[in-house]
Design an enzyme around this catalytic site. Sequence first.
Site, PDB file in Angstrom:
ATOM      1  N   TYR A 144       0.896  -1.133  -0.166  1.00  0.00           N
ATOM      2  CA  TYR A 144       0.208  -0.003  -0.057  1.00  0.00           C
ATOM      3  C   TYR A 144       0.754   1.297  -0.050  1.00  0.00           C
ATOM      4  CZ  TYR A 144      -3.541   3.244   1.640  1.00  0.00           C
ATOM      5  OH  TYR A 144      -4.219   4.584   1.724  1.00  0.00           O
ATOM      6  N   ASP A 239       9.519   2.795  -0.584  1.00  0.00           N
ATOM      7  CA  ASP A 239       8.495   3.352   0.115  1.00  0.00           C
ATOM      8  C   ASP A 239       8.846   2.730   1.633  1.00  0.00           C
ATOM      9  OD1 ASP A 239       6.360   4.246   1.808  1.00  0.00           O
ATOM     10  OD2 ASP A 239       4.642   3.455   0.342  1.00  0.00           O
ATOM     11  N   LYS A 271       5.017   9.405   8.874  1.00  0.00           N
ATOM     12  CA  LYS A 271       4.796   8.886  10.146  1.00  0.00           C
ATOM     13  C   LYS A 271       5.920   9.381  11.069  1.00  0.00           C
ATOM     14  CE  LYS A 271       2.216   4.863   8.439  1.00  0.00           C
ATOM     15  NZ  LYS A 271       0.825   5.474   8.901  1.00  0.00           N
TER      16      LYS A 271
END
Length: 438
Positions: A144, A239, A271
Amino acid sequence: MTSSSASQQLFERALAVSPGGVNSPVRAFRAVGGTPIFMASGQGAWLTDVDGRRYVDLVGSWGPMLLGHAHPEVIAAVGAAASRGTSFGTPSEPEVLLAEEIVDRTSAEMVRMVSSGTEATMSAIRLARGFTGRDKIVKFAGCYHGHVDALLAEAGSGVVTLGLPETPGVPAHVTADTIVLPYNDRAAVEAAFAQHGDQIACIITEAAAGNMGVVPPEPGFNEFLSQTCAAHGALFVSDEVMTGFRVTRSGHWGLDGQVEGWAPDLVTYGKVMGGGFPAAAFGGRRDVMEQLAPSGPVYQAGTLSGNPIATTAGLTTLRLADAEAYARLDAASQQLRGLVADALTGAGVVHTLQNAGNMFSVFWGTDQPVTDFAGAQAQEAWRYKPFFHAMLDAGVYLPPSAFECWFVSAAHDDQALSRIAEALPAAARAAAQATPAN
């Protein structure tokens, strides 16, 4: 199942004004049932809900709370930054300091700030296409990369949690240039490049997959992807929105690339680097990054990019994330993994527990390694629902999906781990007694 009168009331109000009553789908508890718990505050390893009930937190805002909630030094730095103004729309010193910290810790030679992981991956893909002059991209099933149209094909996270069909709202022509391959499958990568090599702009992959549960790359897989891209004039985009600055001070690259001697061409972060605020970044090779406007022709912009409060929170978090903090994180994760495995084994629950550094998750009903999305989907995810609610009833807040990873923080001390240890046996028995219909 746990219910909260105040949470129930808030959820009913939210349903009237927000789709599904939430602002990010997995929060709705659709995969586990029951009413979402509305939190009022967090401190260290603990959350307190709107009814005053406390939980050990194993979500950590889905990864950012590396140091735990409301770390006093982060809060003090944010308060001082807010007192000077919340947003200027101009360059400011904190964004430079955070960029320097990221460059110092990673392989990236330059970085550009954005406000979300989705923005970071979207921008990295645009830059890869602009730099190479090619259109096709390769991604892996179960990975994702945010809700970018071209990257939602066979995505993990909330897409698989909710069992959604293929990306409604995304025109077919948008995903026509997206090649989706099985994760950890070198032969599939070689075949894709043999057929489309001169048309592929980039491969994008999670540095270690964490959105179909934790599925680490097989040894040398990321290095193989980097070498394959280089051989065909494509870019390798790693990623690290989830793994970046969480599994080591240098992200997952610190576990493989730094050891093996390779670096991604582009990398995305989020994050942890925001310290709990909306902040993300993408970076990489200087010659690639300098194709971004205003240095080059590839346009990307954002009004709140590099926000002084968000970058202050991120900078303070990274500066506090020293060797001692990572040692506490890794020790807590290792101890917790042992507790979970022992409880499930003791209850006779067949399972596989997998980790990437201090991130981990459980795959239910299999004792074989899970290496790809097909394996993750084949698990007995229905066992997680009663397990989740038993833990919640005992004061432990887990991800409300079997396809998400568990996060600890440097604040998870003996008291927090003891609460989890006490909760696990009954939860394991609930999982053992589960049936697909429950």
